[in-house]
Design an enzyme around this catalytic site. Sequence first.
Site, PDB file in Angstrom:
ATOM      1  N   ASN A 145      -1.064   2.848   1.124  1.00 31.34           N
ATOM      2  CA  ASN A 145      -1.985   3.383   2.119  1.00 31.34           C
ATOM      3  C   ASN A 145      -1.613   2.771   3.469  1.00 31.34           C
ATOM      4  O   ASN A 145      -1.867   1.591   3.718  1.00 31.34           O
ATOM      5  CB  ASN A 145      -3.427   3.030   1.744  1.00 31.34           C
ATOM      6  N   MET A 146      -1.014   3.553   4.322  1.00 32.61           N
ATOM      7  CA  MET A 146      -0.546   3.025   5.606  1.00 32.61           C
ATOM      8  C   MET A 146      -1.681   2.719   6.580  1.00 32.61           C
ATOM      9  O   MET A 146      -1.483   2.014   7.570  1.00 32.61           O
ATOM     10  CB  MET A 146       0.422   4.022   6.254  1.00 32.61           C
TER      11      MET A 146
ATOM     12  N   GLU B 127     -11.726  -0.666  -5.891  1.00 34.73           N
ATOM     13  CA  GLU B 127     -11.437  -1.664  -4.866  1.00 34.73           C
ATOM     14  C   GLU B 127     -12.722  -2.325  -4.379  1.00 34.73           C
ATOM     15  O   GLU B 127     -13.467  -1.717  -3.602  1.00 34.73           O
ATOM     16  CB  GLU B 127     -10.743  -1.021  -3.657  1.00 34.73           C
TER      17      GLU B 127
ATOM     18  N   GLY C 128      -6.666  -6.725  -1.746  1.00 40.85           N
ATOM     19  CA  GLY C 128      -6.056  -8.044  -1.728  1.00 40.85           C
ATOM     20  C   GLY C 128      -4.753  -8.172  -2.488  1.00 40.85           C
ATOM     21  O   GLY C 128      -4.256  -9.284  -2.678  1.00 40.85           O
TER      22      GLY C 128
ATOM     23  N   ILE D 288     -10.799  -6.422   0.280  1.00 35.37           N
ATOM     24  CA  ILE D 288      -9.779  -5.648   0.981  1.00 35.37           C
ATOM     25  C   ILE D 288      -9.278  -6.407   2.209  1.00 35.37           C
ATOM     26  O   ILE D 288     -10.053  -6.856   3.045  1.00 35.37           O
ATOM     27  CB  ILE D 288     -10.334  -4.268   1.396  1.00 35.37           C
TER      28      ILE D 288
ATOM     29  N   HIS E 187     -12.433   6.215   0.418  1.00 44.56           N
ATOM     30  CA  HIS E 187     -12.015   4.829   0.646  1.00 44.56           C
ATOM     31  C   HIS E 187     -13.181   4.081   1.288  1.00 44.56           C
ATOM     32  O   HIS E 187     -13.998   4.668   2.003  1.00 44.56           O
ATOM     33  CB  HIS E 187     -10.789   4.787   1.564  1.00 44.56           C
TER      34      HIS E 187
ATOM     35  N   ALA F 239      -2.053  -1.805   1.037  1.00 46.71           N
ATOM     36  CA  ALA F 239      -1.973  -1.440   2.457  1.00 46.71           C
ATOM     37  C   ALA F 239      -1.311  -2.543   3.278  1.00 46.71           C
ATOM     38  O   ALA F 239      -0.104  -2.553   3.470  1.00 46.71           O
ATOM     39  CB  ALA F 239      -3.364  -1.121   2.999  1.00 46.71           C
ATOM     40  N   SER F 240      -2.109  -3.492   3.760  1.00 47.91           N
ATOM     41  CA  SER F 240      -1.623  -4.477   4.730  1.00 47.91           C
ATOM     42  C   SER F 240      -0.478  -5.333   4.214  1.00 47.91           C
ATOM     43  O   SER F 240       0.402  -5.714   4.987  1.00 47.91           O
ATOM     44  CB  SER F 240      -2.774  -5.378   5.195  1.00 47.91           C
TER      45      SER F 240
END
Length: 225
Positions: free
Chosen positions: A9-10, A141, A181, A146, A93, A202-203
């Site tokens: 997930n960008m 999630e 995470g 997150i 989300h 993502a991150s």
Amino acid sequence: MKVPVLIINMKAYPELLGGGAVKLAQVAEKVANNLGASIIVAPPHTYLRQVAESVNIPVYAQSADPVDPGARTGHIPLEFIKDAGASGVIINHSEHRLLLNDIAMLVNKAKALNLETVVCSPDPLSSAAAAALAPTAVAMEPPELIGTGKSVSRTKPDVVVETVNAVKRVNGDVKVITGAGIEDYNDVAKAIELGTVGVLVASAIVKAKDWEAKITELAKPLVGK
């Protein structure tokens, strides 16, 4: 959806500007081909078509609005997502929450459009409710984890197992993935060990200094390496 799967997930990180979204998708495709792994990318809506035309791996939209095409200023109906080249969509989300009836509308319409669906949920109970809608997959999630670097698979393994069991009781055809995470190889390996068939990340990837190295690290457990 081919599983085990890594869904990237960008989000809307600045690293994606100026061609970054396409570059990240191309790196993900390279890793997928090198490892024989299933990897899906979800760029911002503004880059959907550009990314979809640049890679052969599946491309998902990060969200959609529960509306039909028409006088809908600022909304993004599923029909436009499909037309841009996406093969699936992330729904609900924690950063883009929807009401249950809106989630149901999107899942049902996506099926009619032959789009895959990943419905996000914060806990086992919500995951079971989402499974009743028969999406392609449910992604559990816990929102409090997150972006923290504290992975759900190692911080709350019991919640992951409970989610897997809850979804299976409702609809055994719905795939269960997890996220929040997820940072390294061990986080992904643990998620698979707990019974999920993939992770949503993502991150950890978008903000990594070396995209190829990080994606490779997170994809290896999916192919038993």
